[in-house]
Write a protein that holds these residues in place. Sequence first.
Motif, mmCIF file in Angstrom:
data_model
loop_
_atom_site.group_PDB
_atom_site.id
_atom_site.type_symbol
_atom_site.label_atom_id
_atom_site.label_comp_id
_atom_site.label_asym_id
_atom_site.label_seq_id
_atom_site.Cartn_x
_atom_site.Cartn_y
_atom_site.Cartn_z
ATOM 1 N N VAL A 1 0.801 -1.125 0.010
ATOM 2 C CA VAL A 1 -0.010 -0.036 -0.023
ATOM 3 C C VAL A 1 0.864 1.178 -0.022
ATOM 4 O O VAL A 1 1.914 1.458 0.726
ATOM 5 C CB VAL A 1 -1.016 -0.069 1.253
ATOM 6 N N ALA A 2 0.540 2.073 -0.913
ATOM 7 C CA ALA A 2 1.450 3.275 -0.904
ATOM 8 C C ALA A 2 0.879 4.487 -0.200
ATOM 9 O O ALA A 2 1.386 5.219 0.308
ATOM 10 C CB ALA A 2 1.414 3.825 -2.542
ATOM 11 N N ALA A 3 -0.564 4.638 -0.095
ATOM 12 C CA ALA A 3 -0.995 5.587 0.865
ATOM 13 C C ALA A 3 -2.467 5.174 1.075
ATOM 14 O O ALA A 3 -3.280 4.343 0.116
ATOM 15 C CB ALA A 3 -1.059 7.027 -0.179
ATOM 16 N N VAL A 4 -3.097 5.788 2.107
ATOM 17 C CA VAL A 4 -4.593 5.583 2.366
ATOM 18 C C VAL A 4 -5.184 6.873 2.676
ATOM 19 O O VAL A 4 -4.617 7.555 3.477
ATOM 20 C CB VAL A 4 -4.464 4.814 3.436
ATOM 21 N N ALA A 5 -6.312 7.407 2.226
ATOM 22 C CA ALA A 5 -7.154 8.697 2.006
ATOM 23 C C ALA A 5 -8.440 8.176 2.856
ATOM 24 O O ALA A 5 -9.123 7.440 2.553
ATOM 25 C CB ALA A 5 -7.121 9.546 1.156
ATOM 26 N N VAL A 6 -8.689 8.802 4.066
ATOM 27 C CA VAL A 6 -10.002 8.714 4.680
ATOM 28 C C VAL A 6 -10.804 9.852 4.195
ATOM 29 O O VAL A 6 -10.437 11.113 4.322
ATOM 30 C CB VAL A 6 -9.831 8.603 6.172
ATOM 31 N N VAL B 1 -7.590 3.392 -0.945
ATOM 32 C CA VAL B 1 -6.299 2.745 -0.732
ATOM 33 C C VAL B 1 -5.559 2.908 -2.184
ATOM 34 O O VAL B 1 -6.070 2.412 -3.145
ATOM 35 C CB VAL B 1 -6.634 1.515 -0.380
ATOM 36 N N LEU B 2 -4.390 3.411 -2.282
ATOM 37 C CA LEU B 2 -3.478 3.300 -3.368
ATOM 38 C C LEU B 2 -2.416 2.239 -3.424
ATOM 39 O O LEU B 2 -1.506 2.334 -2.336
ATOM 40 C CB LEU B 2 -2.861 4.614 -3.344
ATOM 41 N N PRO B 3 -2.476 1.487 -4.364
ATOM 42 C CA PRO B 3 -1.599 0.367 -4.175
ATOM 43 C C PRO B 3 -0.300 1.023 -4.591
ATOM 44 O O PRO B 3 -0.040 1.805 -5.162
ATOM 45 C CB PRO B 3 -2.069 -0.715 -5.303
ATOM 46 N N LYS B 4 0.794 0.146 -4.164
ATOM 47 C CA LYS B 4 2.252 0.651 -4.596
ATOM 48 C C LYS B 4 2.288 0.389 -5.986
ATOM 49 O O LYS B 4 1.812 -0.441 -6.697
ATOM 50 C CB LYS B 4 3.268 -0.548 -3.895
#
Length: 327
Positions: free
Chosen positions: A115-120, A154-157
């Motif tokens: 996972v590269a990044a997670v935004a709520v 959720v942004l995958p790597k």
Amino acid sequence: MPSETNPVDQQVNAPPRHTERQRPRKFASWHEHHWWSAGASLRRLMSRPLGTLLTVAVMGLALALPLAFYLLLGNVQKLGDALGQNQTVSAFLRTGQIGPAAELIATKLRDRSDVAAVAVKTPQQGLDELAKMQGFGGALHALDDNPLPFVLDVLPKPGLAANEVEQLVADLRAVQGVDLVQDSGTWRQRLDALLDVGKRAALVLAALLTLAALLVVGNTIRMDISSRSEEIDVLMLVGASRAFVRRPYLYAGIWYGLLSGLLAVLLAVVVELALAEPVSRLGAAYEGRLQIGGLPPWLLVAVPFAAAVLGWLGARLVSAWQLRKAA
């Protein structure tokens, strides 16, 4: 006492001097005939401009089509890459989840290596996005409560394989508190599959068109040899070798290939220029994320030389068969 060597034996054992003298002459003659064959074959092609133009045009079009497909597939691949940038997997939490619970899930997901990044995204943010859409404003004002849940983007790597992204989606569905997972990468997998089919089709088409170009130059050389059969018979009667006789025809094949390769490159550049304006507008529509490229310079340089080799091969095969038949 050292034995004296017979002068006769010395003359017998010594290499013939006239052979050593003939070697430079033979090489000079061979080199001169190559230059003469290249010039004579080019002059003969120029003496019949219409026939030469038709042959070069057919071969050039046959070689330009694979270049056009290569250009198209390469830019479709870049289009897919641009559309796939920041491609997220949306995890919708169950209704009633509070902010701290959503942040806790997001923190656990950020610790994953894939996972590269997670935004709520809060329910209010989701409601504001819906309000901006045409036709939703009046309906949203009639609601007493906000029915939207928290959403985790959720942004995958970058660089993950398709099976790794599928595993990430499966893990998200198994997370406690997640109600629905929306994977927007399915269309990209389909696009990649279509691109693979297109690349394979382009290779098959290139092979068929290359064979067509080979047959065109071969048939042209065959007709040229047939029209000069009497001249060839005279040359072979006076002792000319097959290599000597077919050399001008080999250079004719090289000229055909080189000229058709240059025409193919010119047509490919014309196609690029014709698409430049609409492509620039398309890139501007994607805010500069879409970078459309042309054919690489090394390919444009290699095509004429490869076409010249192709022309030589066609002329070599046909001339060898024709001369063998005439012998």
